[in-house]
Design an enzyme around this catalytic site. Structure first.
Site, PDB file in Angstrom:
ATOM      1  N   LYS A 182       0.562  -1.659   0.668  1.00  0.00           N
ATOM      2  CA  LYS A 182      -0.177  -0.242   0.120  1.00  0.00           C
ATOM      3  C   LYS A 182       1.035   1.222  -0.116  1.00  0.00           C
ATOM      4  O   LYS A 182       2.287   1.003   0.372  1.00  0.00           O
ATOM      5  CB  LYS A 182      -0.944   0.307   1.374  1.00  0.00           C
ATOM      6  CG  LYS A 182      -1.834  -1.010   1.384  1.00  0.00           C
ATOM      7  CD  LYS A 182      -2.529  -1.566   0.313  1.00  0.00           C
ATOM      8  CE  LYS A 182      -3.676  -2.794   0.322  1.00  0.00           C
ATOM      9  NZ  LYS A 182      -3.494  -3.903   0.642  1.00  0.00           N
ATOM     10  N   ILE A 183       0.409   2.494  -0.696  1.00  0.00           N
ATOM     11  CA  ILE A 183       1.131   3.326  -0.908  1.00  0.00           C
ATOM     12  C   ILE A 183       1.650   3.980   0.648  1.00  0.00           C
ATOM     13  O   ILE A 183       2.952   4.402   0.530  1.00  0.00           O
ATOM     14  CB  ILE A 183       0.186   4.648  -1.178  1.00  0.00           C
ATOM     15  CG1 ILE A 183       0.818   6.071  -1.729  1.00  0.00           C
ATOM     16  CG2 ILE A 183      -0.933   5.274  -0.283  1.00  0.00           C
ATOM     17  CD1 ILE A 183       0.016   6.625  -2.495  1.00  0.00           C
TER      18      ILE A 183
END
Length: 356
Positions: A182-183
């Site tokens: 995920k970011i």
């Protein structure tokens, strides 16, 4: 032999190392001040009144549904093409996951089919912003009555926007993940965001064995140990501070890929006025399995996009879903990280072109 290109690599550096070191030095590894600080930063980033950190994205979905009192006899609508955690959390509440087909081009649930799937038992819709692309929210709202709750599975959509509203602030509740792909990452972790204080309070109790704040000697409803420790929240705080730059870096890499691949394979896009969250760069091609094996043989890590849930043994009685079948058979996740170089994108793109 060329250096291997990993499927994903979190963008962490000195700020994250220092933050973790401070927690280790403090001796307060869990149930300390970094949890509240991370939650405050997350609520600010998403634009909600509350954010509750939990141990994973799966835990976030589970607790969001339990906070809504979803249970036996209830139905929750879930896209037929999604990571299995979305459906699993429904079933773990004792409810039934009702699968609905997706658009094989966007990978997103089709609102008109959601409308057809609603019954008297439908309590909620889990709207998945898959790979970071926002769901057509207004169409989804129109598809269901007001007594059906819309819950966002925004696991891969932190930073994404539907029109001017951040993903994570669209539904009554939203569920986020901080897995390393995920970011923003905390290693493992998740969160529930909401504007409703009562729902946030329910999630807080359920993540901590059912113990309510200020009432440590009693438990009215049994809960879980779904806490996220301080040492991991400390990792996430500097990540949240860099959210915009992390997303900009991913947008740059996505742009490089699209320039090289748009004429060869199906490339990801976003509706006009929306912002993609770029959790992954997933393309569609007929020779997906050949490409998957071929790129791996060249030291390029790739993966299927995600799962057609009805292919899994636990959900094979849920019907047929041709859109999900097509997505599952064609989708390929390419190596993707904000730290990738243009040379690495060139190498991946050249290898993929042989199978287009």
């Amino acid at each position: 032999m060329s250096k291997a290109i990993r499927l994903a690599r979190p963008d962490v550096g000195e700020a994250e190392l220092a933050a973790v070191a401070d927690v280790l030095a403090s001796g307060q590894l869990t149930m300390g001040p970094q949890v509240a600080a991370f939650e405050s930063a997350l609520a600010s980033a998403v634009g909600t009144a509350h954010a509750v950190a939990v141990s994973s994205g799966t835990a976030a979905i589970h607790l969001a549904l339990l906070a809504l009192r979803v249970g036996p006899g209830d139905e929750v609508i879930v896209p037929a093409y999604t990571f299995p955690a979305t459906a699993n959390a429904v079933e773990l509440c004792g409810a039934r996951a009702v699968l609905v087909d997706v658009d094989p081009e966007t990978f997103l649930v089709r609102p008109e089919l959601v409308a057809e799937a609603v019954t008297a038992r439908t309590r909620a819709v889990l709207a998945v912003h898959l790979f970071g692309r926002p769901v057509a929210w207004e169409e989804l709202q129109t598809a269901v009555s007001q007594d059906v709750v819309l819950v966002e599975d925004a696991a891969g959509a932190l930073g994404a926007r539907y029109r001017e509203t951040p993903c994570g602030a669209l539904g009554l509740l939203a569920c986020l993940s901080f897995h390393p792909r995920k970011i923003v990452t905390t290693g493992e972790g998740g969160a529930v965001t909401t504007d409703e204080a009562e729902l946030a309070g329910a999630v807080r109790r359920l993540r901590h064995h059912g113990i309510a704040s200020g009432q440590p000697m009693d438990i009215s409803t049994p809960g879980f140990n779904y806490r996220l420790p301080d040492v991991l929240c400390a990792l996430g705080i500097p990540q949240l501070e860099r959210l915009e730059s992390l997303l900009a870096a991913r947008e740059r890499v996505a742009g490089w890929y699209t320039e090289r691949l748009a004429h060869l394979v199906g490339t990801p896009s976003v509706d006009e006025g929306d912002r993609h969250g770029w959790q992954a760069y997933v393309v569609g091609l007929d020779r997906r399995d050949d490409a998957l094996a071929g790129l791996r043989a060249e030291g390029i890590e790739t993966q299927i996009g995600t799962y057609a849930v009805h292919h899994l043994s636990a959900y094979r009685d849920r019907g047929s879903f041709p859109g999900a079948d097509a997505a599952f058979e064609r989708a390929l996740a390419l190596p993707f990280a904000g730290t990738m170089t243009e040379d690495e994108v060139d190498r991946v793109s050249a290898a993929l072109a042989r199978y287009a």
